[in-house]
Design a protein around this motif. Structure first.
Motif, PDB file in Angstrom:
ATOM      1  N   GLY A 357       0.829  -1.195   0.000  1.00  0.00           N
ATOM      2  CA  GLY A 357       0.000   0.000   0.000  1.00  0.00           C
ATOM      3  C   GLY A 357       0.865   1.247   0.000  1.00  0.00           C
ATOM      4  N   GLU A 358       0.202   2.383   0.048  1.00  0.00           N
ATOM      5  CA  GLU A 358       0.955   3.632   0.065  1.00  0.00           C
ATOM      6  C   GLU A 358       0.699   4.412   1.341  1.00  0.00           C
ATOM      7  OE1 GLU A 358      -0.178   5.236  -3.694  1.00  0.00           O
ATOM      8  OE2 GLU A 358       1.576   4.395  -4.689  1.00  0.00           O
ATOM      9  N   ASP A 359       0.378   3.683   2.408  1.00  0.00           N
ATOM     10  CA  ASP A 359       0.243   4.342   3.701  1.00  0.00           C
ATOM     11  C   ASP A 359       1.602   4.396   4.394  1.00  0.00           C
ATOM     12  OD1 ASP A 359      -2.342   4.934   3.453  1.00  0.00           O
ATOM     13  OD2 ASP A 359      -3.108   3.293   4.677  1.00  0.00           O
ATOM     14  N   ILE A 360       1.689   5.295   5.363  1.00  0.00           N
ATOM     15  CA  ILE A 360       2.960   5.410   6.080  1.00  0.00           C
ATOM     16  C   ILE A 360       3.303   4.085   6.740  1.00  0.00           C
ATOM     17  CG2 ILE A 360       4.124   6.582   7.966  1.00  0.00           C
ATOM     18  CD1 ILE A 360       2.494   9.001   7.430  1.00  0.00           C
ATOM     19  N   ALA A 361       2.265   3.415   7.247  1.00  0.00           N
ATOM     20  CA  ALA A 361       2.503   2.158   7.951  1.00  0.00           C
ATOM     21  C   ALA A 361       3.119   1.117   7.024  1.00  0.00           C
ATOM     22  CB  ALA A 361       1.201   1.636   8.537  1.00  0.00           C
ATOM     23  N   ASP A 362       2.903   1.278   5.708  1.00  0.00           N
ATOM     24  CA  ASP A 362       3.464   0.300   4.782  1.00  0.00           C
ATOM     25  C   ASP A 362       4.975   0.439   4.644  1.00  0.00           C
ATOM     26  OD1 ASP A 362       1.049  -0.991   4.089  1.00  0.00           O
ATOM     27  OD2 ASP A 362       0.490   0.783   2.944  1.00  0.00           O
ATOM     28  N   LEU A 363       5.513   1.544   5.170  1.00  0.00           N
ATOM     29  CA  LEU A 363       6.972   1.677   5.193  1.00  0.00           C
ATOM     30  C   LEU A 363       7.561   1.029   6.440  1.00  0.00           C
ATOM     31  CD1 LEU A 363       7.729   5.324   4.005  1.00  0.00           C
ATOM     32  CD2 LEU A 363       8.489   3.223   2.938  1.00  0.00           C
ATOM     33  N   GLY A 364       6.691   0.518   7.323  1.00  0.00           N
ATOM     34  CA  GLY A 364       7.123  -0.056   8.597  1.00  0.00           C
ATOM     35  C   GLY A 364       8.206  -1.098   8.403  1.00  0.00           C
ATOM     36  N   GLY A 365       9.259  -1.000   9.202  1.00  0.00           N
ATOM     37  CA  GLY A 365      10.310  -1.998   9.154  1.00  0.00           C
ATOM     38  C   GLY A 365      11.218  -1.903   7.949  1.00  0.00           C
ATOM     39  N   ALA A 367      13.819  -0.190   7.520  1.00  0.00           N
ATOM     40  CA  ALA A 367      15.231  -0.176   7.895  1.00  0.00           C
ATOM     41  C   ALA A 367      15.786  -1.582   8.059  1.00  0.00           C
ATOM     42  CB  ALA A 367      15.415   0.622   9.182  1.00  0.00           C
ATOM     43  N   LYS A 368      14.922  -2.536   8.406  1.00  0.00           N
ATOM     44  CA  LYS A 368      15.411  -3.911   8.571  1.00  0.00           C
ATOM     45  C   LYS A 368      15.604  -4.580   7.224  1.00  0.00           C
ATOM     46  CE  LYS A 368      14.837  -5.344  13.113  1.00  0.00           C
ATOM     47  NZ  LYS A 368      13.643  -5.431  13.937  1.00  0.00           N
ATOM     48  N   ARG A 369      14.624  -4.335   6.320  1.00  0.00           N
ATOM     49  CA  ARG A 369      14.676  -5.049   5.046  1.00  0.00           C
ATOM     50  C   ARG A 369      15.647  -4.406   4.069  1.00  0.00           C
ATOM     51  NH1 ARG A 369       9.641  -4.016   3.612  1.00  0.00           N
ATOM     52  NH2 ARG A 369       9.108  -3.371   5.714  1.00  0.00           N
ATOM     53  N   LYS A 370      15.575  -3.101   3.969  1.00  0.00           N
ATOM     54  CA  LYS A 370      16.459  -2.393   3.029  1.00  0.00           C
ATOM     55  C   LYS A 370      17.058  -1.181   3.735  1.00  0.00           C
ATOM     56  CE  LYS A 370      16.498  -4.173  -1.147  1.00  0.00           C
ATOM     57  NZ  LYS A 370      15.539  -4.576  -2.039  1.00  0.00           N
ATOM     58  N   PRO A 371      18.112  -1.407   4.542  1.00  0.00           N
ATOM     59  CA  PRO A 371      18.649  -0.292   5.327  1.00  0.00           C
ATOM     60  C   PRO A 371      19.048   0.910   4.465  1.00  0.00           C
ATOM     61  CG  PRO A 371      19.777  -2.342   5.845  1.00  0.00           C
ATOM     62  CD  PRO A 371      18.835  -2.651   4.738  1.00  0.00           C
ATOM     63  N   TRP A 372      19.663   0.662   3.324  1.00  0.00           N
ATOM     64  CA  TRP A 372      20.130   1.818   2.528  1.00  0.00           C
ATOM     65  C   TRP A 372      18.970   2.645   2.025  1.00  0.00           C
ATOM     66  CZ3 TRP A 372      18.564   1.962  -2.545  1.00  0.00           C
ATOM     67  CH2 TRP A 372      18.148   0.770  -3.101  1.00  0.00           C
ATOM     68  N   LEU A 373      17.852   1.955   1.713  1.00  0.00           N
ATOM     69  CA  LEU A 373      16.690   2.697   1.227  1.00  0.00           C
ATOM     70  C   LEU A 373      16.125   3.591   2.352  1.00  0.00           C
ATOM     71  CD1 LEU A 373      15.195   2.862  -1.431  1.00  0.00           C
ATOM     72  CD2 LEU A 373      13.612   1.145  -0.610  1.00  0.00           C
ATOM     73  N   ALA A 374      16.096   3.018   3.558  1.00  0.00           N
ATOM     74  CA  ALA A 374      15.612   3.796   4.702  1.00  0.00           C
ATOM     75  C   ALA A 374      16.536   4.976   4.979  1.00  0.00           C
ATOM     76  CB  ALA A 374      15.512   2.906   5.937  1.00  0.00           C
ATOM     77  N   ALA A 435      11.594   2.238  13.651  1.00  0.00           N
ATOM     78  CA  ALA A 435      11.231   1.686  14.957  1.00  0.00           C
ATOM     79  C   ALA A 435      10.174   0.594  14.860  1.00  0.00           C
ATOM     80  CB  ALA A 435      10.740   2.801  15.872  1.00  0.00           C
ATOM     81  N   SER A 436       9.622   0.352  13.671  1.00  0.00           N
ATOM     82  CA  SER A 436       8.566  -0.643  13.573  1.00  0.00           C
ATOM     83  C   SER A 436       9.141  -1.963  13.076  1.00  0.00           C
ATOM     84  CB  SER A 436       7.491  -0.132  12.611  1.00  0.00           C
ATOM     85  OG  SER A 436       6.807  -1.217  12.048  1.00  0.00           O
ATOM     86  N   ASP A 437       8.564  -3.043  13.544  1.00  0.00           N
ATOM     87  CA  ASP A 437       8.999  -4.364  13.101  1.00  0.00           C
ATOM     88  C   ASP A 437       8.009  -4.987  12.138  1.00  0.00           C
ATOM     89  OD1 ASP A 437      11.306  -4.344  14.578  1.00  0.00           O
ATOM     90  OD2 ASP A 437      10.259  -4.983  16.393  1.00  0.00           O
ATOM     91  N   ALA A 438       7.113  -4.155  11.599  1.00  0.00           N
ATOM     92  CA  ALA A 438       6.057  -4.684  10.741  1.00  0.00           C
ATOM     93  C   ALA A 438       6.635  -5.442   9.552  1.00  0.00           C
ATOM     94  CB  ALA A 438       5.191  -3.533  10.254  1.00  0.00           C
ATOM     95  N   GLU A 439       5.914  -6.470   9.135  1.00  0.00           N
ATOM     96  CA  GLU A 439       6.318  -7.237   7.955  1.00  0.00           C
ATOM     97  C   GLU A 439       5.566  -6.694   6.758  1.00  0.00           C
ATOM     98  OE1 GLU A 439       8.530  -9.657   7.590  1.00  0.00           O
ATOM     99  OE2 GLU A 439       9.133  -9.474   9.690  1.00  0.00           O
ATOM    100  N   ASN A 440       6.240  -6.055   5.863  1.00  0.00           N
ATOM    101  CA  ASN A 440       5.605  -5.548   4.662  1.00  0.00           C
ATOM    102  C   ASN A 440       6.280  -6.180   3.456  1.00  0.00           C
ATOM    103  OD1 ASN A 440       3.579  -3.626   5.490  1.00  0.00           O
ATOM    104  ND2 ASN A 440       5.273  -2.466   6.369  1.00  0.00           N
TER     105      ASN A 440
ATOM    106  N   ILE B 151      17.866   7.583  21.588  1.00  0.00           N
ATOM    107  CA  ILE B 151      16.741   7.492  22.525  1.00  0.00           C
ATOM    108  C   ILE B 151      15.612   6.672  21.903  1.00  0.00           C
ATOM    109  CG2 ILE B 151      15.035   8.794  23.874  1.00  0.00           C
ATOM    110  CD1 ILE B 151      16.930  11.163  23.778  1.00  0.00           C
ATOM    111  N   GLY B 152      15.295   6.951  20.644  1.00  0.00           N
ATOM    112  CA  GLY B 152      14.096   6.392  20.022  1.00  0.00           C
ATOM    113  C   GLY B 152      14.191   4.914  19.695  1.00  0.00           C
ATOM    114  N   LEU B 153      15.397   4.413  19.460  1.00  0.00           N
ATOM    115  CA  LEU B 153      15.506   3.010  19.058  1.00  0.00           C
ATOM    116  C   LEU B 153      16.003   2.103  20.169  1.00  0.00           C
ATOM    117  CD1 LEU B 153      16.895   3.256  15.419  1.00  0.00           C
ATOM    118  CD2 LEU B 153      14.547   3.050  16.186  1.00  0.00           C
ATOM    119  N   TRP B 154      16.840   2.625  21.057  1.00  0.00           N
ATOM    120  CA  TRP B 154      17.413   1.741  22.074  1.00  0.00           C
ATOM    121  C   TRP B 154      16.947   2.110  23.474  1.00  0.00           C
ATOM    122  CZ3 TRP B 154      20.173   3.467  17.800  1.00  0.00           C
ATOM    123  CH2 TRP B 154      20.591   2.479  16.911  1.00  0.00           C
ATOM    124  N   GLY B 155      15.913   2.938  23.560  1.00  0.00           N
ATOM    125  CA  GLY B 155      15.496   3.433  24.867  1.00  0.00           C
ATOM    126  C   GLY B 155      14.447   2.554  25.533  1.00  0.00           C
TER     127      GLY B 155
END
Lengths: 482, 495
Positions: A357-365, A367-374, A435-440, B151-155
């Motif tokens: 989707g194109e909601d903000i929540a769809d960007l969840g996580g 940083a885990k899957r594609k750190p460089w993109l984040a 900060a989200s661990d969502a699976e997208n 703070i936001g990630l490891w707090g």
């Protein structure tokens, strides 16, 4: 007096090339029906390269110190202002064209008209930046707008795309009508469509002439619609959300920059002597635009809508440069548009990778899957918020400095405080990404997209860290500098 | 001086960061080792600054200057005087300790964590060495981003709220500060005909009092949020409580000093008449005294060990701002020494809280009691940190607070009287905390099996303990280093 000369041809060359290549793209697809999309893209880029070469020649001519290039008895002028904006359009078109290929594939829709429309739109923008005659400007605006109406509705099987196009078309046509009305009054008071003649007539009228006020208000309304300033912003969130994301990016940067070119040409040209009228109006519009854009963005969940509201807010900042109106302010408008183009296309390109989707929540996580993109998205968002050392800071720097120089302290304080508001909603995105661990679903990237992201990111950071050449370029692009 | 020592100090964490980025994130132990090596290297390269610093010379030393953005008059200009020297050393020491203390406590996203600390280190050192207002602003903002993530990630549980609150408060202050700096920059153009952000250039400005006052308040917001001064302090307890131990340590020990440093480097020298303006001095002194007393009173009622330490920072930083705006040599010297001392003692207190939290996963004061019986070494370290913080003679807190009170007494006796109550209250909340946690019987059985300090934890604490004794017993070198720069500032404000 001859009506057509070699100089006319030289001035018009970029537009001719764009139009020709646009038609050729249409024909190519028609004649060779099995043509691969990549070939069309190559052809489009070739057209842009030719256009770039023509601009390069014109730049060389200006650099040689032979003065401005005017054509068709003053209907078109190539000065550094026009060239600056045309380089900007060219860059935006090239980036968007490159990323569009894979995106259109994914959306399973025909490519050929798309590229042709892009070239036509850019042709219209050329006239907006170079036109010094009401008719030329109006035709340029309409050519650009018509191309965009079609492009916004390009996903014809999607309801939202259709709705967006319809809304944009109706409101756009309405605003064009108002603009034409303003132009007709300007013609009425001066008896000419040349901006230079109008300038003389306006100057003779005195600042508090009611007819002049009417002309000014209607003209400004038409132009403010295109830059989505309050109260003419209603179309923007819907059009941005419904349009194909590539078109949204193009609309947000190129169309807005072109409309600013129009506004600058008019306000700093023929209407310069009426500054006492338009300056306070623009100040109110700018504050309202920043306020609405920033506050409405806070509660958006769709990322394209959020960026739409943020782009409204940016328009408010850019208008402040005009309100300040001194050299720093006008230079600030150019710098701001330059950095805005870079960072906004970058942010939209990250949105392009979202396969769910194109909601903000769809960007969840992300940083885990594609750190460089984040990380890239973080860079673009910091730049949009205006934090150093990113490109976006320089736009704000000039605006603030200009406001202080001209004694607009209240405006300066309001504008700076909205940085904090903007940061809040940009960091909502950051929060989801990191900060989200969502699976997208995994983001989809193509070679073209990675290339475009690399270019925009490098520019965002590069301009931020070493802005000298870019600032010089913007400085030389002021209206009136030969 | 033509060598690039100061640039090397500034860039070492950056180089460390770049190398860190190429280490694969699965290889945690290598990441940990490298981050500690980089932080230790950052400390080592800063040591020559101390040995080669000439405390009898006036002006800035180790100066380096290069054009950055010539058309805007922005320079890469760095250099240090006695004030910045102490704060740079504090930063490199605390930076090393914050990295060291995270060895076991950070388990997730190890690479990002250390990367953020090294980036933070670049920003903090940059703030203290910049001699160009623009460069200063860039570093000032650069600090925010890594701290937000730390703070936001490891707090703790409310980390995201605390992180954005911290970010927004500081950002609002700093953009107003930017306006103030831009105003100075523009006035410089008007008076001298060219743009410059260099502090030495801006010092030449001759401004009417009213202009100075406006700019003073613009800068005030930037610095006061960071210190934090009384009504703007509310981000601090949230940020400290939620931050991981390393983050709290850097935040309290070093980042708060960015605010007081800003007052000393910008407000006082650049706006001397506004800074000496009766009205402004009164306002700031009253806010400082409120911070001292309010911070102390709030500390007294805290049930959360870490929150207590956080509020005690508000109180102690109130002494620092009071000292600065006493506008005499004693006040300013005392303020800087108190800043260093607060860096050491609060760092120690946060480290100790963190160590307890790692063992018990609670910070509720009521859950402890009689820890001295099971953790004697810990109790000794905590006692030293507590006495240093409370201002016991022979420890660093005494030297700072005593000198500040001397300065305040010279400036205005009433201030000194009120501020003394802060010292009394500090002793009260700290001793009471010690009593409730360390002394008496063991009230909770979970506490019976707590480990005492490990050698690694001891290694983290010892340098700071040694430093607090050094300042407390032999503070002369500090007074010597500070004499010249402070005299220059005082002379400017009394013109």
């Amino acid at each position: 007096m001859s009506y057509y000369s070699a100089t006319d041809h030289f001035v018009l060359l970029p537009a001719i090339l764009l139009a020709l290549f646009g038609c050729a793209v249409l024909l190519l697809d028609f004649v060779f029906s099995g043509l691969r999309r990549a070939a069309l893209l190559t052809f489009t880029l070739l057209g842009l390269a030719f256009c770039g070469a023509a601009l390069w020649r014109q730049q060389a001519y200006l650099n040689s110190g032979l003065g401005e290039l005017t054509a068709f008895g003053g209907a078109l002028t190539i000065d550094r202002f026009a060239l600056f904006f045309n380089w900007l359009f060219l860059g935006a078109s090239a980036l968007v064209a490159i990323v569009s290929l894979a995106y259109l594939d994914r959306k399973k829709t025909g490519p050929s008209e798309y590229y042709a429309l892009m070239l036509f739109a850019q042709c219209g923008m050329f006239f907006l930046a170079a036109g010094t005659d009401l008719v030329t400007l109006f035709i340029g605006l309409e050519l650009m707008a018509l191309s965009f109406y079609v492009m916004v509705g390009f996903l014809r099987r999607e309801k939202r795309s259709n709705e967006a196009a319809m809304k944009y078309l109706l409101l756009g046509a309405f605003s064009s009508g108002i603009l034409a009305y303003g132009f007709s009054i300007l013609y009425g008071i001066s008896g000419s469509t040349r901006l230079s003649d109008i300038a003389t007539a306006v100057a003779a009228r005195g600042a508090h002439d009611p007819v002049l006020f009417l002309a000014l208000a209607t003209t400004a309304a038409g132009a403010l619609f295109k830059i989505s300033a309050v109260p003419f912003h209603m179309w923007a969130p819907d059009a941005y959300e419904g349009a194909p994301t590539t078109v949204t990016a193009y609309l947000a940067v190129a169309s807005k920059a072109a409309a600013f070119a129009l506004l600058l040409r008019l306000l700093l040209g023929p209407l310069e002597s009426a500054r006492a009228i338009w300056s306070p109006i623009l100040a109110v519009v700018a504050v309202a635009t920043m306020t609405l854009g920033n506050l409405a963005a806070i509660s958006q969940n769709n990322i394209k809508r959020l960026l739409a509201y943020s782009s409204i807010a940016h328009a408010g900042y850019i208008l402040l440069g005009l309100v300040a109106g001194n050299e720093t302010g006008i230079q600030g408008v150019s710098v701001y548009l330059l950095v805005y183009t870079v960072m906004t296309t970058g942010a939209f390109f990250v949105v392009l990778t979202m396969s769910g989707g194109e909601d903000i929540a769809d960007l969840g996580g992300l940083a885990k899957r594609k750190p460089w993109l984040a990380m890239l998205m973080l860079l673009f968002l910091l730049s949009l918020a205006g934090l150093p050392p990113t490109a976006g800071f320089w736009g704000k720097y000039y605006i603030f400095l200009a406001l202080i120089q001209t004694g607009h302290y209240t405006l300066a304080v309001i504008a700076t405080l909205y940085i904090a508001v903007a940061l809040y909603y940009y960091f909502r995105i950051v929060r989801f990404m990191f900060a989200s661990d969502a699976e997208n679903p995994a983001p989809e990237t193509s070679f073209g997209l990675r290339l475009a992201l690399g270019v925009t990111a490098a520019l965002t950071l590069g301009i931020g860290l070493y802005p000298e050449p870019f600032l010089k370029m913007a400085q030389s692009s002021l209206i009136g500098t030969p | 001086m033509t060598d690039h020592l100061l640039s090397i100090v500034l860039c070492t964490p950056l180089v460390g960061l770049l190398v860190l980025l190429v280490i694969p994130s699965e290889n945690r132990s290598l990441l940990r080792i490298w981050a500690n090596v980089a932080a230790f290297a950052g400390f080592l390269v800063s040591l020559p600054l101390v040995f080669r610093f000439n405390s009898s010379a006036s002006g800035f030393q180790f100066v380096e200057r290069a054009d950055w953005i010539p058309s805007l008059g922005v320079h890469y200009a760095i250099g240090i005087d006695g004030i910045s020297l102490l704060l740079v050393m504090l930063s490199t020491v605390i930076g090393l300790i914050a990295v060291l203390c995270s060895w076991v406590s950070v388990e997730t996203r190890v690479k990002g964590y250390y990367a953020m600390f090294l980036l933070l280190q670049v920003g903090i050192i940059g703030v203290f060495v910049s001699l160009d207002a623009f460069l200063f602003y860039v570093f000032w903002e650069l600090v925010l981003i890594p701290m937000y993530f730390i703070i936001g990630l490891w707090g703790g549980p409310r980390r995201l709220y605390a992180a954005i609150k911290f970010f927004l408060f500081t950002l609002v202050g700093s953009v107003l500060m930017l306006l103030g700096l831009l105003a100075l920059y523009y006035l410089h153009l008007q008076q001298f005909g060219y743009y410059s952000f260099e502090i030495s250039e801006l010092m030449k400005l001759n401004l009417p009092l009213a202009t100075q006052q406006w700019i003073f308040w613009a800068l005030f917001f930037g610095f006061a949020v960071k210190v934090p001064m009384f009504p703007l302090h509310t981000w601090l307890p949230d940020a400290h409580v939620e931050a991981p131990t390393g983050g709290s340590v850097v935040l309290a020990s070093v980042m708060l000093k960015m605010g007081t440093y800003g007052f000393m480097r910008f407000s006082l020298p650049l706006l001397p008449q506004a800074s000496a303006d009766r009205m402004i001095v009164q306002i700031i002194a009253v806010l400082s005294i409120i911070a001292i007393l309010y911070g102390a009173l709030v500390s007294l009622v805290q049930q959360d060990w870490k929150k207590l330490v956080a509020y005690s920072s508000v109180s102690h930083m109130g002494f620092c701002t009071l000292g600065i705006f006493a506008l005499n040599a004693n006040g300013l010297v005392g303020s800087v020494i108190q800043q260093v001392s607060h860096g050491i003692t609060t760092g120690l207190l946060f480290l100790l809280v963190g160590m307890v939290y790692e063992r018990r996963h609670t910070r509720e004061i009521g859950n402890f009691g009689g820890l001295a019986q099971v953790m004697p070494k810990f109790a000794v370290a905590f006692a030293i940190a507590m006495f240093a913080s409370a201002g016991l003679p022979l420890l660093s807190g005494f030297v700072g607070e005593f000198t500040i009170l001397q300065g305040a007494f010279q400036a205005n006796r009433t201030w000194a009287v009120w501020a003394v109550f802060g010292v009394v209250l500090a002793a009260a909340y700290l001793l009471w905390l010690y009593q409730r946690t360390m002394l008496g019987k063991i009230t909770h059985d979970e506490n019976r099996l707590l480990r005492d300090l490990s050698w690694r934890e001891g290694a983290v604490l010892l340098p700071l303990i040694a430093w607090t004794f050094w300042i407390g017993i032999y503070p002369k070198p500090y007074f010597d280093i500070l004499a010249k720069p402070v005299a220059e500032i005082v002379a400017r404000t009394h013109k």
